[in-house]
Design a protein around this motif. Structure first.
Motif, PDB file in Angstrom:
ATOM      1  N   TRP A   1      41.342  24.721  38.851  1.00 26.30           N
ATOM      2  CA  TRP A   1      40.909  25.572  37.738  1.00 26.30           C
ATOM      3  C   TRP A   1      41.241  24.857  36.444  1.00 26.30           C
ATOM      4  O   TRP A   1      42.389  24.478  36.211  1.00 26.30           O
ATOM      5  CB  TRP A   1      41.666  26.883  37.815  1.00 26.30           C
ATOM      6  CG  TRP A   1      41.202  27.969  36.903  1.00 26.30           C
ATOM      7  CD1 TRP A   1      41.156  27.950  35.538  1.00 26.30           C
ATOM      8  CD2 TRP A   1      40.733  29.246  37.298  1.00 26.30           C
ATOM      9  NE1 TRP A   1      40.693  29.140  35.063  1.00 26.30           N
ATOM     10  CE2 TRP A   1      40.423  29.961  36.138  1.00 26.30           C
ATOM     11  CE3 TRP A   1      40.553  29.860  38.538  1.00 26.30           C
ATOM     12  CZ2 TRP A   1      39.945  31.267  36.167  1.00 26.30           C
ATOM     13  CZ3 TRP A   1      40.084  31.153  38.556  1.00 26.30           C
ATOM     14  CH2 TRP A   1      39.773  31.847  37.382  1.00 26.30           C
TER      15      TRP A   1
ATOM     16  N   PRO B   1      44.113  33.149  34.014  1.00 29.07           N
ATOM     17  CA  PRO B   1      43.287  34.314  34.356  1.00 29.07           C
ATOM     18  C   PRO B   1      44.134  35.517  34.742  1.00 29.07           C
ATOM     19  O   PRO B   1      45.300  35.382  35.112  1.00 29.07           O
ATOM     20  CB  PRO B   1      42.496  33.812  35.572  1.00 29.07           C
ATOM     21  CG  PRO B   1      43.431  32.851  36.227  1.00 29.07           C
ATOM     22  CD  PRO B   1      44.184  32.177  35.095  1.00 29.07           C
TER      23      PRO B   1
ATOM     24  N   PRO C   1      45.157  38.377  37.385  1.00 28.21           N
ATOM     25  CA  PRO C   1      45.207  38.284  38.853  1.00 28.21           C
ATOM     26  C   PRO C   1      43.866  38.662  39.498  1.00 28.21           C
ATOM     27  O   PRO C   1      43.457  38.056  40.490  1.00 28.21           O
ATOM     28  CB  PRO C   1      46.309  39.262  39.246  1.00 28.21           C
ATOM     29  CG  PRO C   1      47.212  39.306  38.056  1.00 28.21           C
ATOM     30  CD  PRO C   1      46.292  39.169  36.862  1.00 28.21           C
TER      31      PRO C   1
ATOM     32  N   ARG D   1      40.793  38.330  38.190  1.00 32.63           N
ATOM     33  CA  ARG D   1      39.822  37.241  37.975  1.00 32.63           C
ATOM     34  C   ARG D   1      40.124  36.076  38.913  1.00 32.63           C
ATOM     35  O   ARG D   1      39.222  35.509  39.517  1.00 32.63           O
ATOM     36  CB  ARG D   1      39.861  36.792  36.511  1.00 32.63           C
ATOM     37  CG  ARG D   1      38.908  35.648  36.181  1.00 32.63           C
ATOM     38  CD  ARG D   1      38.929  35.377  34.669  1.00 32.63           C
ATOM     39  NE  ARG D   1      38.264  34.171  34.284  1.00 32.63           N
ATOM     40  CZ  ARG D   1      36.955  34.040  34.061  1.00 32.63           C
ATOM     41  NH1 ARG D   1      36.162  35.077  34.226  1.00 32.63           N
ATOM     42  NH2 ARG D   1      36.433  32.895  33.685  1.00 32.63           N
ATOM     43  N   TYR D   2      41.386  35.724  39.029  1.00 32.68           N
ATOM     44  CA  TYR D   2      41.753  34.617  39.917  1.00 32.68           C
ATOM     45  C   TYR D   2      41.335  34.942  41.347  1.00 32.68           C
ATOM     46  O   TYR D   2      40.763  34.111  42.049  1.00 32.68           O
ATOM     47  CB  TYR D   2      43.253  34.328  39.843  1.00 32.68           C
ATOM     48  CG  TYR D   2      43.626  33.048  40.550  1.00 32.68           C
ATOM     49  CD1 TYR D   2      43.604  31.832  39.874  1.00 32.68           C
ATOM     50  CD2 TYR D   2      43.978  33.050  41.898  1.00 32.68           C
ATOM     51  CE1 TYR D   2      43.929  30.647  40.521  1.00 32.68           C
ATOM     52  CE2 TYR D   2      44.306  31.866  42.549  1.00 32.68           C
ATOM     53  CZ  TYR D   2      44.279  30.671  41.856  1.00 32.68           C
ATOM     54  OH  TYR D   2      44.590  29.499  42.509  1.00 32.68           O
ATOM     55  N   ARG D   3      41.625  36.148  41.803  1.00 27.76           N
ATOM     56  CA  ARG D   3      41.288  36.569  43.165  1.00 27.76           C
ATOM     57  C   ARG D   3      39.774  36.511  43.387  1.00 27.76           C
ATOM     58  O   ARG D   3      39.306  36.041  44.414  1.00 27.76           O
ATOM     59  CB  ARG D   3      41.820  37.973  43.425  1.00 27.76           C
ATOM     60  CG  ARG D   3      41.275  38.653  44.667  1.00 27.76           C
ATOM     61  CD  ARG D   3      41.602  37.969  45.956  1.00 27.76           C
ATOM     62  NE  ARG D   3      42.950  38.248  46.364  1.00 27.76           N
ATOM     63  CZ  ARG D   3      43.486  37.742  47.473  1.00 27.76           C
ATOM     64  NH1 ARG D   3      42.801  36.970  48.269  1.00 27.76           N
ATOM     65  NH2 ARG D   3      44.725  37.999  47.790  1.00 27.76           N
TER      66      ARG D   3
ATOM     67  N   TYR E   1      38.770  32.885  43.594  1.00 26.36           N
ATOM     68  CA  TYR E   1      39.355  32.343  44.832  1.00 26.36           C
ATOM     69  C   TYR E   1      38.525  32.767  46.046  1.00 26.36           C
ATOM     70  O   TYR E   1      38.173  31.942  46.894  1.00 26.36           O
ATOM     71  CB  TYR E   1      40.797  32.848  44.960  1.00 26.36           C
ATOM     72  CG  TYR E   1      41.529  32.337  46.166  1.00 26.36           C
ATOM     73  CD1 TYR E   1      42.204  31.125  46.133  1.00 26.36           C
ATOM     74  CD2 TYR E   1      41.571  33.080  47.342  1.00 26.36           C
ATOM     75  CE1 TYR E   1      42.894  30.649  47.243  1.00 26.36           C
ATOM     76  CE2 TYR E   1      42.257  32.616  48.451  1.00 26.36           C
ATOM     77  CZ  TYR E   1      42.912  31.406  48.401  1.00 26.36           C
ATOM     78  OH  TYR E   1      43.598  30.942  49.496  1.00 26.36           O
TER      79      TYR E   1
ATOM     80  N   LEU F   1      41.081  26.661  46.385  1.00 24.12           N
ATOM     81  CA  LEU F   1      41.888  26.403  45.195  1.00 24.12           C
ATOM     82  C   LEU F   1      43.287  25.974  45.628  1.00 24.12           C
ATOM     83  O   LEU F   1      43.780  26.376  46.685  1.00 24.12           O
ATOM     84  CB  LEU F   1      41.962  27.646  44.315  1.00 24.12           C
ATOM     85  CG  LEU F   1      40.684  27.956  43.545  1.00 24.12           C
ATOM     86  CD1 LEU F   1      40.742  29.360  42.954  1.00 24.12           C
ATOM     87  CD2 LEU F   1      40.476  26.939  42.446  1.00 24.12           C
TER      88      LEU F   1
ATOM     89  N   PRO G   1      46.028  33.320  45.584  1.00 18.64           N
ATOM     90  CA  PRO G   1      46.268  34.317  44.521  1.00 18.64           C
ATOM     91  C   PRO G   1      47.741  34.703  44.403  1.00 18.64           C
ATOM     92  O   PRO G   1      48.257  34.863  43.295  1.00 18.64           O
ATOM     93  CB  PRO G   1      45.403  35.500  44.961  1.00 18.64           C
ATOM     94  CG  PRO G   1      44.271  34.852  45.686  1.00 18.64           C
ATOM     95  CD  PRO G   1      44.921  33.716  46.446  1.00 18.64           C
TER      96      PRO G   1
ATOM     97  N   ASN H   1      49.562  31.866  42.684  1.00 17.71           N
ATOM     98  CA  ASN H   1      49.201  31.852  41.267  1.00 17.71           C
ATOM     99  C   ASN H   1      50.004  32.902  40.510  1.00 17.71           C
ATOM    100  O   ASN H   1      50.552  32.624  39.440  1.00 17.71           O
ATOM    101  CB  ASN H   1      47.697  32.094  41.100  1.00 17.71           C
ATOM    102  CG  ASN H   1      47.278  32.054  39.648  1.00 17.71           C
ATOM    103  OD1 ASN H   1      47.337  31.024  39.001  1.00 17.71           O
ATOM    104  ND2 ASN H   1      46.880  33.196  39.123  1.00 17.71           N
ATOM    105  N   ARG H   2      50.104  34.108  41.055  1.00 18.12           N
ATOM    106  CA  ARG H   2      50.890  35.160  40.394  1.00 18.12           C
ATOM    107  C   ARG H   2      52.352  34.765  40.295  1.00 18.12           C
ATOM    108  O   ARG H   2      53.002  35.006  39.272  1.00 18.12           O
ATOM    109  CB  ARG H   2      50.746  36.487  41.134  1.00 18.12           C
ATOM    110  CG  ARG H   2      49.372  37.124  40.906  1.00 18.12           C
ATOM    111  CD  ARG H   2      49.315  38.528  41.385  1.00 18.12           C
ATOM    112  NE  ARG H   2      50.172  39.361  40.541  1.00 18.12           N
ATOM    113  CZ  ARG H   2      50.502  40.597  40.851  1.00 18.12           C
ATOM    114  NH1 ARG H   2      50.087  41.146  41.965  1.00 18.12           N
ATOM    115  NH2 ARG H   2      51.270  41.295  40.046  1.00 18.12           N
TER     116      ARG H   2
END
Length: 125
Positions: A67, A72, A74, A76-78, A81, A91, A95, A98-99
């Motif tokens: 990315w 983003p 959570p 949007r990322y999910r 993803y 990715l 998720p 990332n969090r």
């Protein structure tokens, strides 16, 4: 190895420092042979997300994705993803990972022994 770069550079203001950096990172990835997938500023619904992936093939072999953009939410990322996985693109971080990296209360316990003591204030009183 093929790398797919999900980039928010196309939809940012290039007169700002952040906008220029996103453009530079995206251009560098393109010069290195990465496939660039522009991500719209807002992915409010599935059709908009599917539109962003309209020209992305479903890869026969798993492909790594990264990315290039702003932090983003959570959700949007999910969404990105999950859409990427439908194309066999993975990715670097799940998720949940990332969090953990983005939210202090999640990552601090992992670093607590390496840093000064810190606390999370959720109520000013």
């Amino acid at each position: 190895m093929q790398i797919v770069v999900f980039s928010e550079a196309e939809f940012r203001d290039e007169t700002t420092t952040n906008g220029r950096e996103l453009t530079l990172m995206t251009d560098t990835a393109r010069l290195l042979g990465c496939r660039i997938v522009p991500l719209p500023d807002a992915l409010d619904d599935d059709p908009q997300l599917e539109g962003a992936f309209a020209y992305v093939p479903v890869f026969a072999e798993p492909v790594q994705g990264v990315w290039v953009g702003y932090i983003p939410t959570p959700e949007r990322y999910r969404a990105v993803y999950d859409a990427a996985r439908r194309h066999n693109i993975f990715l670097v971080n799940s998720p949940e990972q990332n969090r953990t990296a983005m939210e202090f209360p999640r990552f601090y316990p992992l670093l607590a022994d390496l840093t000064p003591r810190s606390v999370v204030v959720t109520d000013p009183a």
